[in-house]
Design an enzyme around this catalytic site. Structure first.
Site, PDB file in Angstrom:
ATOM      1  N   ARG A  52       0.815  -1.221   0.000  1.00  0.00           N
ATOM      2  CA  ARG A  52       0.000   0.000   0.000  1.00  0.00           C
ATOM      3  C   ARG A  52       0.846   1.268   0.000  1.00  0.00           C
ATOM      4  O   ARG A  52       0.385   2.333  -0.399  1.00  0.00           O
ATOM      5  CB  ARG A  52      -0.971   0.009   1.199  1.00  0.00           C
ATOM      6  CG  ARG A  52      -1.831   1.250   1.249  1.00  0.00           C
ATOM      7  CD  ARG A  52      -3.042   1.133   2.168  1.00  0.00           C
ATOM      8  NE  ARG A  52      -2.727   0.556   3.454  1.00  0.00           N
ATOM      9  CZ  ARG A  52      -2.051   1.190   4.433  1.00  0.00           C
ATOM     10  NH1 ARG A  52      -1.642   2.423   4.266  1.00  0.00           N
ATOM     11  NH2 ARG A  52      -1.797   0.570   5.571  1.00  0.00           N
ATOM     12  N   TYR A 106     -12.069  15.293 -19.067  1.00  0.00           N
ATOM     13  CA  TYR A 106     -12.438  13.895 -18.961  1.00  0.00           C
ATOM     14  C   TYR A 106     -13.620  13.789 -17.981  1.00  0.00           C
ATOM     15  O   TYR A 106     -13.626  14.450 -16.932  1.00  0.00           O
ATOM     16  CB  TYR A 106     -11.233  13.086 -18.439  1.00  0.00           C
ATOM     17  CG  TYR A 106     -11.584  11.666 -18.138  1.00  0.00           C
ATOM     18  CD1 TYR A 106     -11.842  10.776 -19.174  1.00  0.00           C
ATOM     19  CD2 TYR A 106     -11.702  11.219 -16.836  1.00  0.00           C
ATOM     20  CE1 TYR A 106     -12.205   9.466 -18.899  1.00  0.00           C
ATOM     21  CE2 TYR A 106     -12.060   9.908 -16.556  1.00  0.00           C
ATOM     22  CZ  TYR A 106     -12.311   9.043 -17.597  1.00  0.00           C
ATOM     23  OH  TYR A 106     -12.674   7.751 -17.325  1.00  0.00           O
ATOM     24  N   ASP A 178      -3.130  16.721 -17.404  1.00  0.00           N
ATOM     25  CA  ASP A 178      -3.450  15.321 -17.686  1.00  0.00           C
ATOM     26  C   ASP A 178      -2.895  15.041 -19.085  1.00  0.00           C
ATOM     27  O   ASP A 178      -3.424  15.525 -20.081  1.00  0.00           O
ATOM     28  CB  ASP A 178      -4.974  15.128 -17.618  1.00  0.00           C
ATOM     29  CG  ASP A 178      -5.401  13.692 -17.921  1.00  0.00           C
ATOM     30  OD1 ASP A 178      -4.658  12.978 -18.622  1.00  0.00           O
ATOM     31  OD2 ASP A 178      -6.500  13.307 -17.474  1.00  0.00           O
ATOM     32  N   LYS A 203      -4.708   3.623 -20.621  1.00  0.00           N
ATOM     33  CA  LYS A 203      -4.817   3.963 -22.045  1.00  0.00           C
ATOM     34  C   LYS A 203      -3.495   3.661 -22.757  1.00  0.00           C
ATOM     35  O   LYS A 203      -3.087   2.529 -22.811  1.00  0.00           O
ATOM     36  CB  LYS A 203      -5.245   5.423 -22.167  1.00  0.00           C
ATOM     37  CG  LYS A 203      -6.353   5.833 -21.186  1.00  0.00           C
ATOM     38  CD  LYS A 203      -7.685   5.152 -21.464  1.00  0.00           C
ATOM     39  CE  LYS A 203      -8.700   5.363 -20.342  1.00  0.00           C
ATOM     40  NZ  LYS A 203      -8.976   6.741 -19.971  1.00  0.00           N
TER      41      LYS A 203
HETATM   42  C1  LIG Z   1      -9.492   7.390 -18.883  1.00  0.00           C
HETATM   43  C2  LIG Z   1      -9.021   8.737 -18.512  1.00  0.00           C
HETATM   44  C3  LIG Z   1      -8.893   9.098 -17.176  1.00  0.00           C
HETATM   45  C4  LIG Z   1      -9.285   8.180 -16.029  1.00  0.00           C
HETATM   46  O1  LIG Z   1      -8.492   7.055 -15.990  1.00  0.00           O
HETATM   47  P1  LIG Z   1      -8.925   5.629 -15.325  1.00  0.00           P
HETATM   48  O2  LIG Z   1      -7.700   4.824 -15.511  1.00  0.00           O
HETATM   49  O3  LIG Z   1     -10.124   5.157 -16.096  1.00  0.00           O
HETATM   50  O4  LIG Z   1      -9.262   5.905 -13.906  1.00  0.00           O
HETATM   51  C5  LIG Z   1      -8.419  10.371 -16.892  1.00  0.00           C
HETATM   52  N1  LIG Z   1      -8.100  11.243 -17.869  1.00  0.00           N
HETATM   53  C6  LIG Z   1      -8.222  10.920 -19.174  1.00  0.00           C
HETATM   54  C7  LIG Z   1      -7.863  11.942 -20.198  1.00  0.00           C
HETATM   55  C8  LIG Z   1      -8.685   9.670 -19.538  1.00  0.00           C
HETATM   56  O5  LIG Z   1      -8.815   9.361 -20.836  1.00  0.00           O
END
Ligand SMILES: *Cc1c(COP(=O)(O)O)cnc(C)c1O
Length: 385
Positions: A52, A106, A178, A203
Site C-alpha cells: 500500500r 475527462y 493530464d 490507455k
Molecule cells: C481514462 C481517462 C482518465 C481516467 O483514468 P482511469 O484509468 O479510467 O481511472 C483520466 N483522464 C483521461 C484523459 C482519460 O482518458
C-alpha cells in the site's frame, strides 16, 4: 548508464530496471508478497516495505521509468487514472484550496470536481484555455493550482499550455496537466514547465486494453507528498498490474508512432470523404489548434472525431456497419475503437452543456489502433458509403 541521454525508445525498455537483475531475469518478477523483513532498526514507518505504500520493487521500477520518460525527478503509479487525479488534487488543494480548471474535461475528472469538491471543502472555477486574459479575474487568495488536459476529448482542442505554465509561475500556483491523450511520445509537459503530469496508464502507457492504472509524474517533493497521501487513501497499484504495465510500456514508442501515422492517414481520408461533414484532428491544417499543436507536440496522437454529413441516422448506420473497430468507450489500445460520446464518455452532460461544448449526437470518436491503415480506411469507407 546515464539514462537521460538515451533515446525515448531505449528508456521505455530499460530505464529504472533493477540492478542487479533478480536471479539474472530479464524482466522484473512480480513481488507477490505483503510482508518484508524489517532490517533497519529505528527507521521511519515509510521505510517499512508494504504494497500500500507503493514501495515494492515493481512500483519502484515503473516510477523510475515514468520519470525517465517524461524527464522528471520522480513518479508514482496508482490504482487508476482517477486515483492519480483525485489523490493529487486532494493533496495539492488541502484545507480549503481553490482550483482553476479547464472547462472541457475527462468525464470522471469533471464529476469529481463538480460533485465531490464541495463536500471536501474545496472550490473551483472553470477557465477557458483559449483566453488567458480572463484567468486573472478568477484568482482567489486560496487558489493553489491550475489544471488542464493535453488535448480535450472528443474535439481534440489544445490549450495554450505555455500560457498556463507562465500564469501558474506568476501567481505561485501548482500547474497540473493530464497528459493521457498525448503520451510522453508526443508531449513532454515537464520540459514546458508543468509541475505535475498525470496519466491514465489504462490507455496508451499500457496500450493492451487489459488493466486499469494511473501515474503522477513531477518533482521529488510533490511526488513524495502525493505518495504519502495515496498511502492513506489506499489507491496503490497491485503488483500483477505493475507487471503488465511494465510489459506494455516497453512498446509505447512503437505503438504511439504507428497510432500517430494511422490517425493522420485516416483523418486525411475522412476529411475528403463526401459523406463526412467535419473531422477533428489536430494534425489536419484546418483544425483550429493545428499551429499550436505543431509547435508543442512531436506527434498529433491517435485520437480523432468526425461527424457524418447526414446526422444521427448516418452515425448509427456507420457504427453498425464498420467491421474492424470495436464499438466501445475508452481508448489508447492496439485495437481501433469507435464510440458516440453522447452515449458514453459524455452521457452525463445536459443538452445545453453538449451544445455549448459543440458535441453533437452524431459525433463519432475514434481511438485509432495499430492495425494496417490499408484495412482501416477501406472499412471506414465501406461503412460510410
Ligand atoms: C481514462 C481517462 C482518465 C481516467 O483514468 P482511469 O484509468 O479510467 O481511472 C483520466 N483522464 C483521461 C484523459 C482519460 O482518458
Amino acid at each position: 548508464m546515464n539514462e537521460r541521454k538515451l533515446g525515448l525508445e531505449t528508456r521505455a525498455i530499460h530505464a529504472g530496471r533493477l540492478d542487479p537483475r533478480i536471479e539474472g531475469a530479464a524482466v522484473t518478477p512480480i513481488f507477490q508478497c505483503s510482508v518484508y523483513e524489517h532490517t533497519t532498526e529505528g527507521a521511519d514507518y515509510h521505510d517499512v516495505r508494504y504494497p500500500r505504500l507503493s514501495n515494492l520493487p515493481n512500483h519502484a521500477v515503473l516510477a523510475r521509468r515514468l520519470a525517465a520518460l517524461e524527464g522528471a525527478e520522480d513518479a508514482l503509479v496508482t490504482a487508476s487514472g482517477m486515483a492519480a487525479i483525485s489523490t493529487t488534487l486532494l493533496q495539492v488543494l488541502l484545507e480549503g484550496g481553490h482550483l482553476l480548471i479547464q472547462d472541457q474535461l475527462y468525464g470522471g475528472t469533471h464529476a469529481f470536481v463538480t460533485h465531490d469538491f464541495h463536500g471536501f471543502g474545496l472550490s473551483y472555477d472553470f477557465i477557458s484555455p483559449d483566453d488567458p486574459d480572463s484567468w486573472k479575474a478568477k484568482l482567489r487568495s486560496n487558489t493553489r493550482a491550475v489544471y488542464v488536459e493535453a488535448m480535450t476529448n472528443p474535439l481534440l482542442q489544445v490549450a495554450d499550455h505555455r500560457a498556463v505554465v507562465d500564469f501558474a509561475r506568476e501567481h505561485g500556483l501548482v500547474s497540473i496537466i493530464d497528459n493521457t491523450f498525448a503520451t510522453p511520445v508526443n508531449f513532454l509537459p515537464i520540459a514546458v514547465g508543468f509541475d505535475l503530469s498525470l496519466h491514465s496508464c489504462t490507455k496508451y502507457l499500457n496500450g493492451h486494453t487489459d488493466l486499469v492504472a494511473g501515474a503522477v509524474i513531477g518533482s521529488t517533493e510533490l511526488v513524495r507528498s502525493i505518495r504519502h497521501r495515496l498511502g492513506h487513501l489506499g489507491g496503490c497499484l497491485d503488483p500483477h498490474a505493475c507487471f503488465l504495465l511494465d510489459r506494455g510500456m516497453k512498446t509505447l514508442v512503437l505503438r504511439v508512432r504507428q497510432q500517430n501515422a494511422n490517425a493522420q492517414a485516416l483523418a486525411g481520408c475522412l476529411a475528403q470523404h463526401p459523406a463526412v461533414e467535419r473531422v477533428n484532428y489536430p494534425g489536419l491544417p484546418q483544425h483550429p489548434d493545428h499551429t499550436r499543436a505543431r509547435e508543442l507536440f512531436s506527434g498529433f496522437g491517435g485520437m480523432l472525431s468526425f461527424e457524418p454529413r447526414h446526422g444521427l441516422e448516418a452515425a448509427r448506420r456507420f457504427l453498425d456497419r464498420v467491421e474492424i473497430p470495436i464499438n466501445g468507450p475508452s481508448l489508447g489500445g492496439v485495437e481501433t475503437l469507435v464510440t458516440r460520446p453522447v452515449t458514453t464518455s459524455h452521457a452525463n452532460l445536459t443538452e445545453d452543456e453538449l451544445r455549448r461544448l459543440g458535441i453533437s449526437a452524431a459525433l463519432i470518436r475514434v481511438s485509432v489502433g495499430i492495425e494496417s491503415v490499408n484495412d482501416l480506411i477501406p472499412d471506414f469507407e465501406a461503412a460510410l458509403a
